[in-house]
Design an enzyme around this catalytic site. Structure first.
Site, mmCIF file in Angstrom:
data_model
loop_
_atom_site.group_PDB
_atom_site.id
_atom_site.type_symbol
_atom_site.label_atom_id
_atom_site.label_comp_id
_atom_site.label_asym_id
_atom_site.label_seq_id
_atom_site.Cartn_x
_atom_site.Cartn_y
_atom_site.Cartn_z
ATOM 1 N N LYS A 126 0.866 -1.181 0.000
ATOM 2 C CA LYS A 126 0.000 0.000 0.000
ATOM 3 C C LYS A 126 0.897 1.223 0.000
ATOM 4 O O LYS A 126 2.030 1.166 0.479
ATOM 5 C CB LYS A 126 -0.888 0.004 1.255
ATOM 6 C CG LYS A 126 -2.124 0.855 1.108
ATOM 7 C CD LYS A 126 -3.255 0.113 0.422
ATOM 8 C CE LYS A 126 -4.412 1.034 0.129
ATOM 9 N NZ LYS A 126 -5.579 0.307 -0.385
ATOM 10 N N ASP A 166 -6.894 4.333 -4.592
ATOM 11 C CA ASP A 166 -7.582 4.209 -3.294
ATOM 12 C C ASP A 166 -8.184 5.596 -3.048
ATOM 13 O O ASP A 166 -8.406 6.353 -4.017
ATOM 14 C CB ASP A 166 -6.594 3.798 -2.191
ATOM 15 C CG ASP A 166 -7.284 3.404 -0.882
ATOM 16 O OD1 ASP A 166 -7.840 2.298 -0.813
ATOM 17 O OD2 ASP A 166 -7.305 4.216 0.068
HETATM 18 P P1 NDP Z 1 -12.833 7.940 -2.793
HETATM 19 O O1 NDP Z 1 -11.749 8.903 -2.603
HETATM 20 O O2 NDP Z 1 -13.383 7.735 -4.149
HETATM 21 O O3 NDP Z 1 -14.059 8.265 -1.808
HETATM 22 C C1 NDP Z 1 -13.884 8.308 -0.428
HETATM 23 C C2 NDP Z 1 -15.159 8.751 0.238
HETATM 24 O O4 NDP Z 1 -15.043 8.590 1.641
HETATM 25 C C3 NDP Z 1 -15.505 10.198 -0.001
HETATM 26 O O5 NDP Z 1 -16.886 10.362 0.021
HETATM 27 C C4 NDP Z 1 -14.846 10.884 1.182
HETATM 28 O O6 NDP Z 1 -15.413 12.124 1.533
HETATM 29 C C5 NDP Z 1 -15.103 9.885 2.285
HETATM 30 N N1 NDP Z 1 -14.018 9.975 3.288
HETATM 31 C C6 NDP Z 1 -12.686 9.809 3.097
HETATM 32 N N2 NDP Z 1 -12.004 10.000 4.239
HETATM 33 C C7 NDP Z 1 -12.918 10.314 5.156
HETATM 34 C C8 NDP Z 1 -12.850 10.618 6.535
HETATM 35 N N3 NDP Z 1 -11.666 10.649 7.189
HETATM 36 N N4 NDP Z 1 -14.006 10.873 7.174
HETATM 37 C C9 NDP Z 1 -15.211 10.833 6.518
HETATM 38 N N5 NDP Z 1 -15.327 10.539 5.206
HETATM 39 C C10 NDP Z 1 -14.214 10.292 4.555
HETATM 40 O O7 NDP Z 1 -12.282 6.562 -2.191
HETATM 41 P P2 NDP Z 1 -12.770 5.079 -2.463
HETATM 42 O O8 NDP Z 1 -14.235 5.043 -2.682
HETATM 43 O O9 NDP Z 1 -11.873 4.498 -3.473
HETATM 44 O O10 NDP Z 1 -12.404 4.381 -1.076
HETATM 45 C C11 NDP Z 1 -13.341 4.283 0.012
HETATM 46 C C12 NDP Z 1 -12.912 3.160 0.929
HETATM 47 O O11 NDP Z 1 -12.886 1.925 0.201
HETATM 48 C C13 NDP Z 1 -11.520 3.303 1.544
HETATM 49 O O12 NDP Z 1 -11.505 2.729 2.830
HETATM 50 C C14 NDP Z 1 -10.651 2.446 0.613
HETATM 51 O O13 NDP Z 1 -9.475 2.007 1.249
HETATM 52 C C15 NDP Z 1 -11.611 1.296 0.341
HETATM 53 N N6 NDP Z 1 -11.305 0.525 -0.851
HETATM 54 C C16 NDP Z 1 -11.246 1.107 -2.086
HETATM 55 C C17 NDP Z 1 -10.978 0.346 -3.194
HETATM 56 C C18 NDP Z 1 -11.020 0.911 -4.573
HETATM 57 O O14 NDP Z 1 -10.953 0.119 -5.521
HETATM 58 N N7 NDP Z 1 -11.116 2.213 -4.756
HETATM 59 C C19 NDP Z 1 -10.670 -1.093 -3.079
HETATM 60 C C20 NDP Z 1 -10.850 -1.629 -1.745
HETATM 61 C C21 NDP Z 1 -11.119 -0.819 -0.701
HETATM 62 P P3 NDP Z 1 -14.662 13.495 1.163
HETATM 63 O O15 NDP Z 1 -14.963 13.715 -0.288
HETATM 64 O O16 NDP Z 1 -15.262 14.506 2.064
HETATM 65 O O17 NDP Z 1 -13.208 13.274 1.444
#
Ligand code: NDP
Length: 451
Positions: A126, A166
């Site tokens: 990662k 991510d």
């Molecule tokens: P994105 O950046 O596309 O979206 C993240 C979302 O989560 C946004 O709505 C963001 O809000 C919110 N968010 C992020 N950090 C925080 C925080 N500290 N508190 C509250 N809300 C938060 O990311 P992904 O959708 O790709 O990832 C989401 C989760 O899924 C993560 O845990 C990631 O590790 C996991 N994941 C992702 C994969 C992928 O293929 N993308 C694969 C496997 C797991 P804001 O816009 O306000 O920051």
């Protein structure tokens, strides 16, 4: 805990006293392994757990870049190469101001077992940076990505380490990173996944994590004679994973009534249908806007996030809940609310979205818990398929990739439910995922000697 597993945990805490998230990930993993450790004397003798909890390599580096005003900005870059026991390191890059070594190590650690569960030959890693993409111009993001890759390129390669996206890293950032890698190395190889469809990306990669989450949840529900169809669901986040979770739930006849970002949440009792979802995709992916604008456009309630304790999103009546934002977004108070409202399943789209206490409350309340290691493995699984397509110099059809994804998620469910029944208790998918993921990696490590 047995003395062996307890000792490993104590060693991790002693060695990295400030790494709270890493300690949490190791602790929950060891709780599961504790159930089988007596049957695995080789694991103890050859110090497999001690080795698994120490990264093979950690790379930390300076990322200097120039902002639009001509000022020099400096961020910190990371790549944690946790385990190459079963394949090249593989795992995403996160761009978020909260990024630190503890978060990178917890994510890399979880990735090792998740990748093992996919059945594909991928090790775990990662990376990322504390760079905050929010409010940055297109040019600033490009300059940051180019500077980040100018250091990272020497540590990665299609047979060494293959990063992906991510939080904060989508197709746009992968494009800039890939362009810089190609420019420095003069090689067009499958060194990153999540690439655009025109330059080696796989169909269904953007959709894969959300779709996979719903496929796995569907498999669990089918065994209990329940279904997504006709259900009401809570989804948190509004990024990549959240969006495609909603899309697949809609396609299967369910209704999603919530979405959120770090500022607040919306409640849409009528359901976030495909037309509204298209607005969310445009809002978040193109405009980089806030979820509040959904409430303004569709005249639905918006609740600002005020407290770090109980999140109102997890206190709404529904059938199933899908946390898709970030780690520890469901704490004790949220879990109590979910239990009170008789939620039947929690499918973890985000990595480690439940605190240790929350996880205990959910499982002891009889809520089915699909743990992240298994439930969000669809993303890395299709990344693995992208690597295969790049090696073959081929491009599979969307239908082909989706079918493979469905098969992989079905297999994951089969493996984690069998492992749960054999080594723990039926439906304890946390133990099932940890144990099934661990078995393969530990066998590979034993076979490869002290490396
Ligand atoms: P994105 O950046 O596309 O979206 C993240 C979302 O989560 C946004 O709505 C963001 O809000 C919110 N968010 C992020 N950090 C925080 C925080 N500290 N508190 C509250 N809300 C938060 O990311 P992904 O959708 O790709 O990832 C989401 C989760 O899924 C993560 O845990 C990631 O590790 C996991 N994941 C992702 C994969 C992928 O293929 N993308 C694969 C496997 C797991 P804001 O816009 O306000 O920051």
């Amino acid at each position: 805990m047995h003395s062996q597993t307890e000792q490993v945990y104590q060693m991790v805490c002693r060695r990295d006293p400030n790494e709270r998230e890493f300690q949490q990930a190791v602790y929950t993993f060891l709780l599961s392994i504790d159930k089988i450790i007596d049957e695995l004397p080789d694991v103890t003798y050859h110090k497999i757990l001690e080795r698994m909890t120490e990264p093979e390599r950690v790379i930390m580096f300076r990322v200097p870049w120039m902002d639009d005003e001509g000022n020099c900005q400096i961020n910190r870059g990371f790549r944690v190469q946790m385990s190459s026991a079963i394949g090249p390191y593989k795992g995403g890059l996160r761009l978020h101001p909260s990024v630190n070594l503890s978060i990178m190590k917890f994510l890399a650690f979880e990735q090792v077992f998740k990748n093992s569960l996919t059945g594909l030959p991928m090790g775990g890693g990662k990376g990322g940076s504390d760079f905050n993409p929010k409010g940055k111009s297109e040019q600033e993001i490009m300059r940051f990505c180019q500077s980040f890759m100018t250091e990272l390129y020497r540590h990665i390669g299609p047979d060494t380490d293959v990063p992906a996206g991510d939080i904060g890293v989508g197709g746009r950032e992968i494009g800039y990173l890939y362009g810089q890698y190609k420019r420095i190395t003069n090689q067009f190889t499958g060194v990153l996944t999540g690439k655009g469809p025109d330059f080696g990306g796989s169909f269904i990669r953007p959709e894969a994590t959300g779709y996979g989450l719903v496929y796995l949840s569907q498999a669990i529900l089918a065994d209990k004679k329940m279904d997504i169809k006709g259900s009401t669901c809570l989804v948190s986040g509004s990024g990549n994973v959240a969006q495609f979770t909603v899309e697949k739930i809609n396609a299967l006849g369910g209704k999603v009534i919530t979405l959120s970002d770090s500022s607040g949440m919306i409640i849409d009792e009528e359901g976030i249908n495909d037309e509204k979802l298209a607005f969310v995709k445009m809002l978040k992916n193109v405009k980089r806007g806030r979820i509040k604008e959904y409430a303004e456009k569709y005249h639905v309630p918006y609740i600002e996030r005020t407290s770090e304790v109980a999140n109102p999103l997890w206190n709404i009546k529904a059938d199933y809940a899908f946390p898709c934002a970030t780690q520890n977004e469901i704490v004790k108070e949220d879990a109590l609310n979910l239990a009170k409202n008789k939620i039947k399943l929690v499918g973890e789209g985000a990595n480690m979205p439940c605190s240790i206490e929350a996880e205990e409350i959910l499982t002891s309340s009889g809520i089915l818990l699909a743990p992240a290691k298994a439930a969000n493995a669809g993303g890395v699984a299709v990344s693995g398929l992208e690597m295969a397509q790049n090696s073959q110099r081929m491009k599979w059809t969307p239908e082909q990739v989706d079918k493979e994804l469905q098969n992989i998620m079905k297999n994951i469910y089969k493996n984690i439910s069998e492992a749960a029944e054999t080594y723990s208790t039926k439906d304890n998918f946390i133990d099932g995922a940890n144990i099934a993921g661990f078995m393969k990696v530990s066998r590979a490590m034993l076979a490869q000697g002290y490396v």
